[in-house]
Design a protein around this motif. Structure first.
Motif, PDB file in Angstrom:
ATOM      1  N   ILE A  73     -52.310  -6.299  53.776  1.00  0.00           N
ATOM      2  CA  ILE A  73     -51.595  -7.368  54.490  1.00  0.00           C
ATOM      3  C   ILE A  73     -50.695  -8.072  53.472  1.00  0.00           C
ATOM      4  N   ILE A  74     -49.405  -8.081  53.756  1.00  0.00           N
ATOM      5  CA  ILE A  74     -48.467  -8.593  52.735  1.00  0.00           C
ATOM      6  C   ILE A  74     -47.656  -9.781  53.262  1.00  0.00           C
ATOM      7  N   PRO A  75     -47.094 -10.573  52.347  1.00  0.00           N
ATOM      8  CA  PRO A  75     -46.330 -11.760  52.735  1.00  0.00           C
ATOM      9  C   PRO A  75     -44.836 -11.459  52.864  1.00  0.00           C
ATOM     10  N   TRP A  76     -44.070 -12.529  53.109  1.00  0.00           N
ATOM     11  CA  TRP A  76     -42.649 -12.377  53.403  1.00  0.00           C
ATOM     12  C   TRP A  76     -41.732 -12.646  52.203  1.00  0.00           C
ATOM     13  N   ASN A  77     -42.303 -13.097  51.074  1.00  0.00           N
ATOM     14  CA  ASN A  77     -41.401 -13.528  49.981  1.00  0.00           C
ATOM     15  C   ASN A  77     -40.783 -12.355  49.214  1.00  0.00           C
TER      16      ASN A  77
ATOM     17  N   MET B 151     -50.820  -0.636  56.779  1.00  0.00           N
ATOM     18  CA  MET B 151     -50.113  -1.762  56.163  1.00  0.00           C
ATOM     19  C   MET B 151     -49.547  -2.668  57.252  1.00  0.00           C
ATOM     20  N   LYS B 152     -49.846  -3.976  57.160  1.00  0.00           N
ATOM     21  CA  LYS B 152     -49.201  -4.928  58.079  1.00  0.00           C
ATOM     22  C   LYS B 152     -48.248  -5.808  57.288  1.00  0.00           C
ATOM     23  N   THR B 153     -46.999  -5.819  57.712  1.00  0.00           N
ATOM     24  CA  THR B 153     -46.005  -6.661  57.037  1.00  0.00           C
ATOM     25  C   THR B 153     -46.064  -8.074  57.623  1.00  0.00           C
ATOM     26  N   ALA B 154     -45.350  -8.986  57.002  1.00  0.00           N
ATOM     27  CA  ALA B 154     -45.321 -10.367  57.489  1.00  0.00           C
ATOM     28  C   ALA B 154     -44.391 -10.470  58.697  1.00  0.00           C
ATOM     29  N   GLU B 155     -44.777 -11.298  59.644  1.00  0.00           N
ATOM     30  CA  GLU B 155     -44.009 -11.394  60.885  1.00  0.00           C
ATOM     31  C   GLU B 155     -42.598 -11.964  60.664  1.00  0.00           C
ATOM     32  N   GLN B 156     -42.402 -12.688  59.565  1.00  0.00           N
ATOM     33  CA  GLN B 156     -41.070 -13.246  59.295  1.00  0.00           C
ATOM     34  C   GLN B 156     -40.104 -12.163  58.809  1.00  0.00           C
TER      35      GLN B 156
ATOM     36  N   LEU C 277     -48.521 -10.084  64.098  1.00  0.00           N
ATOM     37  CA  LEU C 277     -48.819 -11.465  63.712  1.00  0.00           C
ATOM     38  C   LEU C 277     -50.113 -11.528  62.903  1.00  0.00           C
ATOM     39  N   GLY C 278     -50.178 -12.506  62.016  1.00  0.00           N
ATOM     40  CA  GLY C 278     -51.365 -12.652  61.171  1.00  0.00           C
ATOM     41  C   GLY C 278     -52.632 -12.856  61.974  1.00  0.00           C
ATOM     42  N   LYS C 279     -52.555 -13.753  62.937  1.00  0.00           N
ATOM     43  CA  LYS C 279     -53.766 -14.112  63.697  1.00  0.00           C
ATOM     44  C   LYS C 279     -54.235 -12.988  64.617  1.00  0.00           C
TER      45      LYS C 279
ATOM     46  N   ALA D 282     -52.867  -9.032  64.536  1.00  0.00           N
ATOM     47  CA  ALA D 282     -53.025  -7.749  63.823  1.00  0.00           C
ATOM     48  C   ALA D 282     -53.682  -7.951  62.454  1.00  0.00           C
ATOM     49  N   GLY D 283     -53.303  -9.044  61.756  1.00  0.00           N
ATOM     50  CA  GLY D 283     -53.899  -9.310  60.433  1.00  0.00           C
ATOM     51  C   GLY D 283     -55.397  -9.520  60.558  1.00  0.00           C
ATOM     52  N   ALA D 284     -55.778 -10.362  61.521  1.00  0.00           N
ATOM     53  CA  ALA D 284     -57.204 -10.648  61.722  1.00  0.00           C
ATOM     54  C   ALA D 284     -57.949  -9.388  62.152  1.00  0.00           C
TER      55      ALA D 284
ATOM     56  N   ALA E  35     -56.710  -5.447  51.211  1.00  0.00           N
ATOM     57  CA  ALA E  35     -55.975  -6.044  50.094  1.00  0.00           C
ATOM     58  C   ALA E  35     -54.962  -7.004  50.699  1.00  0.00           C
ATOM     59  N   PHE E  36     -54.916  -8.206  50.183  1.00  0.00           N
ATOM     60  CA  PHE E  36     -54.093  -9.246  50.803  1.00  0.00           C
ATOM     61  C   PHE E  36     -53.289  -9.977  49.741  1.00  0.00           C
ATOM     62  N   THR E  37     -52.050 -10.288  50.049  1.00  0.00           N
ATOM     63  CA  THR E  37     -51.279 -11.245  49.257  1.00  0.00           C
ATOM     64  C   THR E  37     -50.758 -12.295  50.213  1.00  0.00           C
ATOM     65  N   GLY E  38     -50.979 -13.564  49.872  1.00  0.00           N
ATOM     66  CA  GLY E  38     -50.512 -14.649  50.733  1.00  0.00           C
ATOM     67  C   GLY E  38     -51.165 -15.955  50.322  1.00  0.00           C
ATOM     68  N   SER E  39     -51.298 -16.836  51.297  1.00  0.00           N
ATOM     69  CA  SER E  39     -51.780 -18.183  50.969  1.00  0.00           C
ATOM     70  C   SER E  39     -53.296 -18.196  50.756  1.00  0.00           C
ATOM     71  N   THR E  40     -53.754 -19.182  49.998  1.00  0.00           N
ATOM     72  CA  THR E  40     -55.185 -19.289  49.705  1.00  0.00           C
ATOM     73  C   THR E  40     -56.014 -19.505  50.983  1.00  0.00           C
TER      74      THR E  40
HETATM   75  P1  ADP Z   1     -47.496 -18.094  54.596  1.00  0.00           P
HETATM   76  O1  ADP Z   1     -48.309 -19.318  54.968  1.00  0.00           O
HETATM   77  O2  ADP Z   1     -46.787 -18.286  53.343  1.00  0.00           O
HETATM   78  O3  ADP Z   1     -46.659 -17.544  55.710  1.00  0.00           O
HETATM   79  P2  ADP Z   1     -49.730 -16.430  55.015  1.00  0.00           P
HETATM   80  O4  ADP Z   1     -50.849 -16.374  54.042  1.00  0.00           O
HETATM   81  O5  ADP Z   1     -49.932 -17.168  56.291  1.00  0.00           O
HETATM   82  O6  ADP Z   1     -48.505 -16.957  54.239  1.00  0.00           O
HETATM   83  O7  ADP Z   1     -49.257 -14.966  55.417  1.00  0.00           O
HETATM   84  C1  ADP Z   1     -49.337 -13.843  54.588  1.00  0.00           C
HETATM   85  C2  ADP Z   1     -49.721 -12.636  55.414  1.00  0.00           C
HETATM   86  O8  ADP Z   1     -50.998 -12.886  55.990  1.00  0.00           O
HETATM   87  C3  ADP Z   1     -48.798 -12.332  56.582  1.00  0.00           C
HETATM   88  O9  ADP Z   1     -48.697 -10.927  56.729  1.00  0.00           O
HETATM   89  C4  ADP Z   1     -49.521 -12.925  57.766  1.00  0.00           C
HETATM   90  O10 ADP Z   1     -49.213 -12.295  58.993  1.00  0.00           O
HETATM   91  C5  ADP Z   1     -50.964 -12.651  57.384  1.00  0.00           C
HETATM   92  N1  ADP Z   1     -51.948 -13.534  58.035  1.00  0.00           N
HETATM   93  C6  ADP Z   1     -51.791 -14.812  58.428  1.00  0.00           C
HETATM   94  N2  ADP Z   1     -52.923 -15.285  58.997  1.00  0.00           N
HETATM   95  C7  ADP Z   1     -53.826 -14.272  58.956  1.00  0.00           C
HETATM   96  C8  ADP Z   1     -55.186 -14.137  59.368  1.00  0.00           C
HETATM   97  N3  ADP Z   1     -55.851 -15.120  59.936  1.00  0.00           N
HETATM   98  N4  ADP Z   1     -55.801 -12.948  59.139  1.00  0.00           N
HETATM   99  C9  ADP Z   1     -55.153 -11.931  58.539  1.00  0.00           C
HETATM  100  N5  ADP Z   1     -53.883 -12.003  58.135  1.00  0.00           N
HETATM  101  C10 ADP Z   1     -53.209 -13.147  58.338  1.00  0.00           C
END
Ligand code: ADP
Length: 496
Positions: free
Chosen positions: A161-165, A187-192, A220-222, A224-226, A238-243
């Motif tokens: 799961i990857i971010p948009w930056n 692989m799931k890309t960021a929705e942005q 979407l994260g909530k 497909a990511g979830a 493996a995830f890159t994104g917010s804490t």
């Molecule tokens: P930002 O807040 O900077 O957008 P996020 O950490 O929310 O960064 O997003 C990074 C990635 O995590 C994106 O691909 C997003 O879709 C995904 N994501 C967001 N929320 C969830 C979640 N609850 N479970 C799994 N993946 C998620």
């Protein structure tokens, strides 16, 4: 909905943009035929719509990845895996203008930086192609009656799961070591920012990868990511994104099938300038440290500590430098800073800026919107920032530097380490002893000396403390995607 659409960029003219889900080396619609809109952050206009993966599509992609893992990928030699990866690197280079242009269009990053990203993407994939046939175990001599060895085996189906930056670069950092070591991927890309990865997906088949080895879905994260984080047949995430999302993923992994987890999370990295630094050089690196990629870097040098002897001179010169950064159209070759990625990010950053103003920090420059269209924010510097202010403690993820003055090395090491994060740090000094002593004292996965943001695929990258678990890049990343099997063979003779 159609599985592609014709779009246009100023650099490439018209091109065909895939919009479907890339599963089993084919473009497909989502089962529920859902879509979401992709916005151009420079204009706030809709670029196109893409298929949105739901839990059902994640499940289909996992089945494809599982079938490939148990079948064709298992019988593919390591050398052949390496050849596919190097083929892919060649194709990335061949298509670099298109990939960079789509990255700029979708993410808003300047075209010069997008070109740099694509070059790094090809470098990373080629590097891991080189590793594919160098994954080795050990023989371990225990006693003459037995033979022991270890194998480094792939983990299995990996959810990534990857971010948009850095849409393409984060994809490369993730797929390179996973494919080199024999795993398969959903692989799931960021929705942005889904677009560049979809263009990239077309190259996967051309490079020769068998169906199901690398599946790329938008979603979407909530949703497909979830679904990935809690899937019972994914062996590793493996995830890159917010804490906060990293925590949620770890919880989902723990309460589903205890899949292995690696995380690359947030940061609030200190950038320390000592009195004896080359001040011109330090200003360039501090500027690059915070404003590179519009401040949308997990390792951004957002806390700037300047020693008291040069403080006044430094802040005057840094202000001048920040005001010279060209902000504007991502496709203008002169542009250094484009728009933030979304309205949401724009609003978050502006609320931090307002908070900084209210809490009594001095706005040295910036502090407002740039232009009247697009999510552009002026390069902003706050001085006189104290350790307790939110703008010194929390990750802003935008073009906002917080500066504070310090007296002694001991004091600045304490300030630098007084953070829940520990991704990166930097020191600017003319004294090698100071550089080594302070580097050793900083709680950070990467320390730059007289530089900033020097990332390379050969050098491991990752976080101390709440900035992450595991290391990406370099040889270190291979450990994220292999598990050790010990084999013990009895050569004869009874044990008792
Ligand atoms: P930002 O807040 O900077 O957008 P996020 O950490 O929310 O960064 O997003 C990074 C990635 O995590 C994106 O691909 C997003 O879709 C995904 N994501 C967001 N929320 C969830 C979640 N609850 N479970 C799994 N993946 C998620």
């Amino acid at each position: 909905m159609p599985l592609s659409t014709v779009l246009k960029t100023p650099l490439t003219g018209e091109y065909t943009q895939p919009t479907g889900l890339w599963i089993n080396n084919e473009w497909v619609e989502g089962v529920d035929k859902k879509t979401f809109e992709v916005i151009n952050p420079a204009t706030e206009e809709v670029i196109c719509s893409v298929s949105e993966a739901t839990e059902k599509d994640v499940d289909i992609a996992v089945k494809a990845a599982r079938k490939a893992f148990n079948g064709v990928w298992k019988t593919t030699t390591p050398q052949q895996r390496g050849i596919y990866l190097t083929n892919l690197a060649d194709l990335i280079e061949k298509n670099s203008d298109l990939l960079a242009a789509v990255e700029s269009l979708d993410n808003g990053k300047s075209i010069s930086m997008a070109r740099g990203d694509v070059k790094a993407v090809a470098g990373c994939i080629r590097y891991y192609g080189g590793w594919a046939d160098k994954i080795e175990g050990k023989t371990i001599d225990i006693d003459p009656q037995s033979f022991h060895y270890t194998r480094q085996e792939p983990i299995g189906v990996c959810g990534q799961i990857i971010p948009w930056n850095f849409p393409l670069l984060m994809l490369a950092w993730k797929i390179g070591p996973a494919l080199a070591t024999g795993n398969t991927i959903v692989m799931k890309t960021a929705e942005q920012t889904p677009l560049s990865a979809l263009v990239f997906a077309n190259l996967v088949k051309e490079a020769g990868f068998p169906a199901g080895v690398l599946n790329i879905i938008s979603g979407l994260g909530k949703v497909a990511g979830a679904a990935i984080a809690s899937h019972m047949d994914i062996d590793k995430v493996a995830f890159t994104g917010s804490t906060p999302v990293g925590r949620a993923i770890m919880k989902a992994a723990a309460s589903s099938n205890l899949k292995k987890v690696t995380l690359e999370l947030g940061g609030k990295s200190p950038n320390i300038v000592f009195d004896d630094a080359d001040i011109e050089q330090a200003i360039s690196w501090v500027n690059f440290g915070i404003y590179y990629n519009h401040g949308q870097c997990c390792c951004a040098g957002s806390r700037v500590y300047v020693q008291e002897g040069i403080y006044d001179k430094f802040i005057a010169a840094f202000k001048k430098r920040a005001e010279e950064n060209h902000v504007g159209d991502p496709f203008d070759e002169k542009t250094f800073q484009g728009p933030q990625v979304s309205q949401l990010q724009y609003d978050r950053i502006m609320s931090y800026i307002e908070h900084g103003k209210e809490s009594g920090a001095t706005v040295l420059t910036g502090g407002g919107r740039h232009g009247d269209k697009g999510y552009f924010i002026q390069p902003t510097i706050f001085s006189d920032v104290t350790a307790d202010m939110k703008i010194m403690k929390e990750e802003i993820f935008g073009p906002v530097a917080a500066i504070a003055k310090f007296k002694t090395e001991e004091e600045v090491v304490h300030l630098a380490n007084d953070s829940a994060y520990g991704l990166a740090a930097a020191i600017h000094t003319g004294d090698l002893n100071t550089a080594i002593r302070v580097s050793n004292s900083l709680h950070a996965g990467t320390v730059w000396v007289n530089s900033y943001n020097l990332l390379h695929h050969q050098l491991p990258f990752g976080g101390y403390k709440e900035s992450g678990i595991g290391r990406e890049l370099g040889e270190a990343a291979l450990a994220n995607y292999t598990q050790t099997k010990s084999v013990a063979i009895r050569l004869g003779g009874a044990l008792f």
